[in-house]
Write a protein that holds these residues in place. Structure first.
Motif, mmCIF file in Angstrom:
data_model
loop_
_atom_site.group_PDB
_atom_site.id
_atom_site.type_symbol
_atom_site.label_atom_id
_atom_site.label_comp_id
_atom_site.label_asym_id
_atom_site.label_seq_id
_atom_site.Cartn_x
_atom_site.Cartn_y
_atom_site.Cartn_z
ATOM 1 N N LEU A 1 -94.826 89.793 -18.148
ATOM 2 C CA LEU A 1 -95.290 88.372 -17.808
ATOM 3 C C LEU A 1 -94.899 87.289 -18.754
ATOM 4 N N LYS A 2 -94.532 87.702 -20.197
ATOM 5 C CA LYS A 2 -93.817 87.045 -20.992
ATOM 6 C C LYS A 2 -92.197 86.606 -20.507
ATOM 7 N N VAL A 3 -91.675 87.479 -19.863
ATOM 8 C CA VAL A 3 -90.481 87.679 -19.438
ATOM 9 C C VAL A 3 -90.416 86.423 -18.259
ATOM 10 N N LEU A 4 -91.240 86.728 -17.456
ATOM 11 C CA LEU A 4 -91.478 85.935 -16.240
ATOM 12 C C LEU A 4 -91.803 84.477 -16.332
ATOM 13 N N VAL A 5 -92.645 84.049 -17.458
ATOM 14 C CA VAL A 5 -93.035 82.967 -17.805
ATOM 15 C C VAL A 5 -92.005 82.081 -18.498
ATOM 16 N N TYR A 6 -91.261 82.603 -19.481
ATOM 17 C CA TYR A 6 -90.294 82.377 -20.109
ATOM 18 C C TYR A 6 -89.110 81.738 -18.953
ATOM 19 N N GLY A 7 -89.054 82.696 -18.287
ATOM 20 C CA GLY A 7 -88.069 82.573 -17.137
ATOM 21 C C GLY A 7 -87.961 81.374 -16.379
ATOM 22 N N TYR A 8 -89.251 81.052 -15.934
ATOM 23 C CA TYR A 8 -89.830 79.882 -15.144
ATOM 24 C C TYR A 8 -89.553 78.458 -16.136
ATOM 25 N N ILE A 9 -89.980 78.817 -17.247
ATOM 26 C CA ILE A 9 -89.784 77.464 -18.155
ATOM 27 C C ILE A 9 -88.467 77.297 -18.410
ATOM 28 N N SER A 10 -87.202 78.634 -18.443
ATOM 29 C CA SER A 10 -86.086 78.086 -18.509
ATOM 30 C C SER A 10 -85.203 77.999 -17.293
ATOM 31 N N LYS B 1 -81.412 87.629 -11.920
ATOM 32 C CA LYS B 1 -80.817 86.523 -13.206
ATOM 33 C C LYS B 1 -81.851 86.877 -14.602
ATOM 34 N N LEU B 2 -83.175 87.353 -14.224
ATOM 35 C CA LEU B 2 -83.914 87.612 -15.373
ATOM 36 C C LEU B 2 -83.520 88.965 -16.048
ATOM 37 N N GLU B 3 -82.957 89.996 -15.111
ATOM 38 C CA GLU B 3 -82.606 91.348 -15.407
ATOM 39 C C GLU B 3 -81.281 91.086 -16.554
ATOM 40 N N VAL B 4 -80.375 90.265 -16.028
ATOM 41 C CA VAL B 4 -79.337 89.902 -16.727
ATOM 42 C C VAL B 4 -79.791 89.089 -18.149
ATOM 43 N N ALA B 5 -80.657 88.558 -18.267
ATOM 44 C CA ALA B 5 -81.040 87.515 -19.523
ATOM 45 C C ALA B 5 -81.660 88.659 -20.209
ATOM 46 N N CYS B 6 -82.279 89.656 -19.881
ATOM 47 C CA CYS B 6 -83.012 90.291 -20.843
ATOM 48 C C CYS B 6 -81.983 91.466 -21.636
ATOM 49 N N LYS B 7 -80.685 91.259 -21.058
ATOM 50 C CA LYS B 7 -79.662 92.208 -21.619
ATOM 51 C C LYS B 7 -78.739 91.221 -22.499
ATOM 52 N N GLU B 8 -78.642 89.569 -22.293
ATOM 53 C CA GLU B 8 -77.593 88.987 -22.711
ATOM 54 C C GLU B 8 -78.281 87.912 -23.591
ATOM 55 N N ASN B 9 -79.436 87.378 -23.428
ATOM 56 C CA ASN B 9 -80.111 86.237 -23.674
ATOM 57 C C ASN B 9 -80.875 86.640 -25.006
ATOM 58 N N ILE B 10 -80.777 86.090 -26.257
ATOM 59 C CA ILE B 10 -81.194 86.484 -27.417
ATOM 60 C C ILE B 10 -83.007 86.354 -27.213
ATOM 61 N N ASN B 11 -83.403 85.195 -26.534
ATOM 62 C CA ASN B 11 -84.619 84.828 -26.513
ATOM 63 C C ASN B 11 -85.404 85.898 -25.340
ATOM 64 N N PHE B 12 -84.765 86.151 -24.503
ATOM 65 C CA PHE B 12 -85.327 87.032 -23.395
ATOM 66 C C PHE B 12 -85.378 88.721 -24.060
ATOM 67 N N MET B 13 -84.403 89.041 -24.934
ATOM 68 C CA MET B 13 -84.396 90.015 -25.662
ATOM 69 C C MET B 13 -85.655 89.994 -26.661
ATOM 70 N N GLY C 1 -88.853 92.847 -26.343
ATOM 71 C CA GLY C 1 -88.715 93.944 -27.319
ATOM 72 C C GLY C 1 -87.415 94.981 -26.929
ATOM 73 N N MET C 2 -86.509 94.325 -26.466
ATOM 74 C CA MET C 2 -85.031 95.073 -26.567
ATOM 75 C C MET C 2 -85.503 96.121 -25.291
ATOM 76 N N SER C 3 -86.425 95.593 -24.274
ATOM 77 C CA SER C 3 -86.591 96.506 -23.104
ATOM 78 C C SER C 3 -85.618 95.795 -22.004
ATOM 79 N N TYR C 4 -85.027 96.564 -20.978
ATOM 80 C CA TYR C 4 -84.253 96.024 -20.068
ATOM 81 C C TYR C 4 -84.951 96.380 -18.720
ATOM 82 N N PRO C 5 -85.946 95.890 -18.306
ATOM 83 C CA PRO C 5 -86.459 96.070 -16.956
ATOM 84 C C PRO C 5 -85.484 95.615 -15.887
#
Length: 76
Positions: A18-27, A34-46, A50-54
């Protein structure tokens, strides 16, 4: 929580997704790919994940199944 008891797969905490989704919508990142890639490359999403990569299937499944009706009320 029975929806998360799937045999032989790892699951992610719903709060983290939910945190990743809400921050994604805000961003202005709406695509699950793109959210998947952001969790691997963007420090805010990381940080939020929690350094998980769904993967995009997990993100999309969570959004479409678990948050189908709830997400609309969150943003209204």
């Amino acid at each position: 929580m029975d929806a998360y008891k799937i045999k032989d797969t790892s699951s992610y905490h719903p709060q983290m997704l939910l945190k990743v989704l809400v921050y994604g919508y805000i961003s202005n990142v709406h695509s699950s790919r793109k959210l998947e890639v952001a969790c691997k490359e963007n420090i805010n999403f990381m940080r939020l994940s929690g350094m998980s990569y769904p993967d995009h299937n997990t993100i999309n499944g969570f959004r479409s199944v678990r948050l189908k009706d709830a997400l609309r009320s969150v943003f209204e």
